[in-house]
Structures are given as structure tokens and as C-alpha cells.
Scaffold this active site. Structure first.
Site, short mmCIF file in Angstrom:
data_model
loop_
_atom_site.label_atom_id
_atom_site.label_comp_id
_atom_site.label_asym_id
_atom_site.label_seq_id
_atom_site.Cartn_x
_atom_site.Cartn_y
_atom_site.Cartn_z
N PRO A 190 -1.82 6.79 15.31
CG PRO A 190 -2.81 5.50 13.63
CD PRO A 190 -1.61 6.35 13.93
CG HIS A 225 -4.78 4.50 8.44
ND1 HIS A 225 -4.91 3.21 8.94
CD2 HIS A 225 -3.60 4.54 7.79
CE1 HIS A 225 -3.84 2.51 8.61
NE2 HIS A 225 -3.03 3.29 7.91
CB SER A 246 -7.15 0.33 18.54
OG SER A 246 -7.83 0.65 19.75
CG MET A 247 -11.94 -0.14 17.28
SD MET A 247 -13.26 -1.23 16.63
CE MET A 247 -12.51 -1.95 15.17
CG HIS A 253 -6.92 1.53 5.01
ND1 HIS A 253 -6.81 1.19 3.68
CD2 HIS A 253 -5.65 1.54 5.48
CE1 HIS A 253 -5.55 1.01 3.36
NE2 HIS A 253 -4.82 1.21 4.44
CG PHE A 254 -9.29 4.71 10.92
CD1 PHE A 254 -9.26 6.09 11.09
CD2 PHE A 254 -8.19 3.97 11.35
CE1 PHE A 254 -8.15 6.73 11.65
CE2 PHE A 254 -7.08 4.61 11.92
CZ PHE A 254 -7.07 5.98 12.07
CG ASP A 263 -2.06 1.01 1.09
OD1 ASP A 263 -2.15 1.67 0.03
OD2 ASP A 263 -2.83 1.15 2.04
CG HIS A 316 2.61 2.65 11.10
ND1 HIS A 316 2.93 1.61 11.94
CD2 HIS A 316 1.71 2.14 10.22
CE1 HIS A 316 2.28 0.53 11.57
NE2 HIS A 316 1.52 0.82 10.53
#
Length: 466
Positions: free
Chosen positions: A369, A254, A371-372, A226-227, A147, A393
Site C-alpha cells: 500500500p 491492513h 497512503s490514504m 491500520h485501515f 504487531d 511492505h
């Protein structure tokens, strides 16, 4: 299935009559049960990876027409060095030994100059995720990753928690309407960005073929981790953005370069492995010399993929802010799957690969970041040369995706999210909060590398569904 048109075939790389005739006949004879979309998807794959279809009696004839002269290029065999180049590890206590071994192997390449492992590091393919490698005049496609240009983007918004609470329903609706997740497809409304007019799309046959996919996927996000999320951003005093220290509404995204980057990565990894012969355990680390045509093509293509990844974030943020009538006060963004030309502390010119690492030169802003359900950090680099001017990252995976699926249940994840005050749209067990290392521990392990400028708390999160 509807008839395949000449224009459609040309757009996906079938540029001469022989190729188009073979394609139409093959679909009619062997794949007439396919929908048109399935047929186009199959036909798109053949010119991108002709070797994969060459030995199949049905697809072989078409694949032969796409085999380029890369097989005629001279291949060179290389031996690994007995000792690995210098390696600095940050947060070693929480890094699995296999990731360290991968990094040490990469540092035995004859092109390797220096390496670093970030505290979120874990095993990957080629370089470990969280691995940073300085190389001499060469780029390793798998040192950048599949990616290309995967990145973070943060918009700090002229609003606060009252807006989030009052308009939560509208925010969820906007995220549903103006984002798209998954490997395929794109937004339902046509998107535009200057990157689509880049002359680089006409520089190589591969980029020409991928332009249509780039148009279709602009402004969309991938799968996995990805979010796109709205949350609350706590900005600290004396921040580099010059913003008053208080809590703001913020939008964080992201994702990367979508199908464009993935196809570039596959194509040039294949070339690297055919021209750079290494011992079997190191073959995924095959490189392209930047003085070769293939090396120059990859560098151009990688940079275009990076620009495209940025364009996707530009559209996500612009669309959502416009839909909600919001204004950004500041924006911070950074790549974390990329390679850059840089100068090492000893004055040596190098190509620095950051596969899952954030650039952190002196004064450089970035986002790390968790996590969610856990915070993300706005950070400023300290320019630590022993870390190759890098930071982590993210929090980094503590479990494989399989382990994450098997270690918890949907109801348990719902409770975790409820306790954190997070609403999730989509998402999967693979990305549950327990699948990641403790973000606080990861940040604490890199105080030599970064200075924290603020903290983002996710509230409404969208990810690709199970």
C-alpha cells in the site's frame, strides 16, 4: 464499581485463591474510584508484565505471585562480530542513514547470516522497519515486531465503479457498523472463527490468559496506520489470478494480531533480554534459541498470532461483503511482521525475519500500500535471493509521527484527500499522505524483486481517529 467475580478474575489469569484475594483487596482499598473496566484493565496488566509492577508497594504483592522462573534461566553473554554479515540495500538513496546503521548492527550478531533493506525502510526499535534478517536457528522477538502477523488482505469484488458511486452511502454505513479501530475494544456483535478453538491456546499459561482478549477483539483493527478501505482495482493483463484485465471494486484491509500479538511480543522480548545478554546498543536484538523451551513457546505463539491476524481480516471482509450483498472473485493476503523457516541460496537453513517487508518468493502474490490518498500495488514476487525473497511492505514513513502532526493542518489534509477523490472516516494527521515516501518511487526501486499485477485506488477509507 461492581464486584469482581471469581470467573472474571480467573479469565484474566488469577487462577488461585491467594491471587484473587489480593486482587479484590487491592482494588477495594486503593482503586475504589476506578470503574470496573478500569480495574479489570489494571489487573489484566499485572500477570502479563509482573516485573513492571513488582517494585510498587501497592501492586508488588500480587506481581510476586506471577513472577515465573524465567529469572532462574541461565543467561549467556555474547559479543558482536567485528564485521557485519552481507547486506543488500534497495532504494538506498531514499533510506535514512540511521536505518542502515541499525541493520548493520543487527548483522553483527553471532546468529546473523544475511540481511536486506527494502526501499521503504526507516528506523525502528531493534530491526529497522523494512529490515529483513536471516538468522541461524534463532528468532529475535523485536525482529518480528510488536504487531505480530500484521498483514494485508485484498478482496477483488464482482462489481465496479458504478456500484461504488451508487451505493457510497451504504458502503460508509457498512464500514461504520462492521469495523472497530483502536487499541481497546472490539465489534459490538459477537464474532466466531475456527482460530478461537485452536488447541494452541492451551499450550502455555500466557496463551490461556490471552484467549478472552482474542475473543473480544476478533474482527477489529488497531490504531496508527491500520485501515479498511473500498476502492477501485485495476487488474493488468496476464495476471496470476486469471481475472479478465479490467477495473473492479475492491476491499483492502491492513491490521495485525491486536492485543494477543502485543502481549506475546512483550512477554518473550523480556525473556530474550534476560537470557541473551548483548552490548547495550544491541540489547533490543536479544534472541531466543529455537532449541530452548522459550524459543519453542515463542514460535508456537507467533504462529498462533499470525493465524489470529488472518482471522481478523477474514471477519472484516466477510462482514462487509455480506452487509453489502457483494461477492469476492479473488482474495490476496500476506503477512509483513513475521519470521519464517526458509533455505538461503547457498542451501543454509535460516529463520528469515521480515519486520515490515512482504514475502516475495517466485510467483508469490502480495500487496504494497501507499497512503490514504495514494495507490496500493498488487505484486508478484520474483524470488530474488539477494533480497531474501522479500519486497517492501508499503511506501514507508518519510516523517516521524510527531513531524507529521506538526507539518500540516486538518484543512490541508482535507484538500489532499478531495483532490485524490478520497472520503476519510476517522484518520489522523500522523497518517497524512505527506508523512509517507512516494509510493511510485518505492515501487520503481524494487523492479528486481517484484512484478506489478494491478493497482488499487482508495476511495472510502476508515482509520483510527485522532
Amino acid at each position: 464499581m461492581g464486584n469482581l467475580k471469581t470467573k472474571e478474575l480467573t479469565q484474566i489469569g488469577y487462577t488461585d485463591n491467594k491471587q484473587r484475594s489480593l486482587a479484590v483487596n487491592m482494588i477495594a482499598k486503593h482503586f475504589k474510584h476506578y470503574s470496573k473496566a478500569e480495574a479489570i484493565n489494571l489487573l489484566t496488566s499485572i500477570p502479563l508484565q509482573p516485573d513492571s509492577f513488582l517494585n510498587n508497594e501497592i501492586t508488588g504483592k500480587i506481581a510476586e505471585t506471577f513472577i515465573s522462573n524465567i529469572h532462574e534461566a541461565i543467561s549467556t553473554s555474547y559479543e558482536l562480530k567485528d564485521q557485519h554479515a552481507p547486506l543488500n540495500i534497495f532504494g538506498e538513496a531514499d533510506i535514512e542513514p540511521s536505518a542502515i546503521k541499525q541493520m548493520e548492527l543487527a548483522l553483527k550478531l553471532p546468529i546473523s547470516l544475511q540481511g536486506a533493506l527494502m526501499p521503504d525502510a526507516h528506523s525502528g526499535y531493534g530491526l529497522p522497519i523494512g529490515g529483513v534478517l536471516a538468522a541461524k536457528n534463532a528468532v529475535i522477538p523485536y525482529g518480528v515486531g510488536m504487531d505480530i502477523g500484521c498483514r494485508m488482505a485484498l478482496s477483488i469484488i464482482d462489481a465496479d465503479e458504478r456500484f461504488l458511486n451508487r451505493y457510497a452511502h451504504q458502503i460508509k454505513q457498512a464500514i461504520n457498523d462492521h469495523t472497530h479501530f483502536g487499541i481497546d475494544g472490539g465489534l459490538t456483535t459477537s464474532q466466531d472463527h475456527e482460530v478461537l478453538d485452536s488447541p494452541q491456546f492451551h499450550q502455555t499459561p500466557l496463551l490461556k490468559k490471552l484467549h478472552g482478549k482474542a475473543v473480544k477483539q476478533l474482527g477489529s483493527s488497531g490504531s496508527g496506520n491500520h485501515f479498511v478501505e473500498f476502492g477501485l482495482m485495476e487488474i493488468y493483463e496476464c495476471n496470476a489470478l486469471g481475472l479478465p484485465p479490467k477495473q473492479y471494486l475492491a476491499l483492502l484491509s491492513h491490521s495485525g494480531s491486536r492485543g494477543l500479538g502485543a502481549n506475546i511480543a512483550r512477554h518473550y522480548t523480556q525473556i530474550a533480554m534476560e537470557t541473551c545478554k548483548l552490548p547495550r546498543e544491541a540489547q533490543p536484538l536479544a534472541w531466543l534459541d529455537l532449541d530452548t523451551e522459550a524459543g519453542q513457546e515463542y514460535w508456537l505463539s507467533m504462529n498462533l498470532a499470525g493465524d489470529y491476524a488472518k482471522a481478523c481480516h477474514d471477519r472484516i471482509h466477510a462482514n462487509l461483503l455480506k452487509a453489502l450483498g457483494l461477492k469476492a472473485l479473488a482474495k490476496v493476503e500476506n503477512h509483513h511482521n513475521f519470521a519464517w523457516k526458509d533455505i538461503l541460496a547457498n542451501g543454509t537453513e535460516a529463520i528469515i525475519h521480515r519486520k515490515g517487508a512482504t514475502p516475495a518468493h517466485v510467483g508469490e502474490l502480495g500487496i504494497i500500500p501507499g497512503s490514504m490518498a495514494t495507490p496500493a500495488y498488487l505484486v508478484m514476487g520474483k524470488g530474488n535471493d539477494s533480497a531474501l525473497y522479500s519486497a517492501s511492505h508499503g511506501a514507508g514513513r518519510a516523517m516521524s509521527r510527531k513531524e507529521a502532526r506538526e507539518s500540516t493542518t486538518g484543512s490541508a489534509v482535507k484538500k489532499m484527500l478531495a483532490d485524490a477523490g478520497v472520503t476519510l472516516i476517522g484518520g489522523s494527521l500522523e497518517e497524512n499522505p505527506l508523512a509517507y515516501k512516494n509510493i511510485e518511487t518505492v515501487i520503481a526501486a524494487q523492479q528486481q524483486l517484484i512484478e506489478v499485477q494491478g493497482k488499487f485506488y482508495p476511495r472510502i477509507v476508515r482509520m483510527d481517529k485522532e
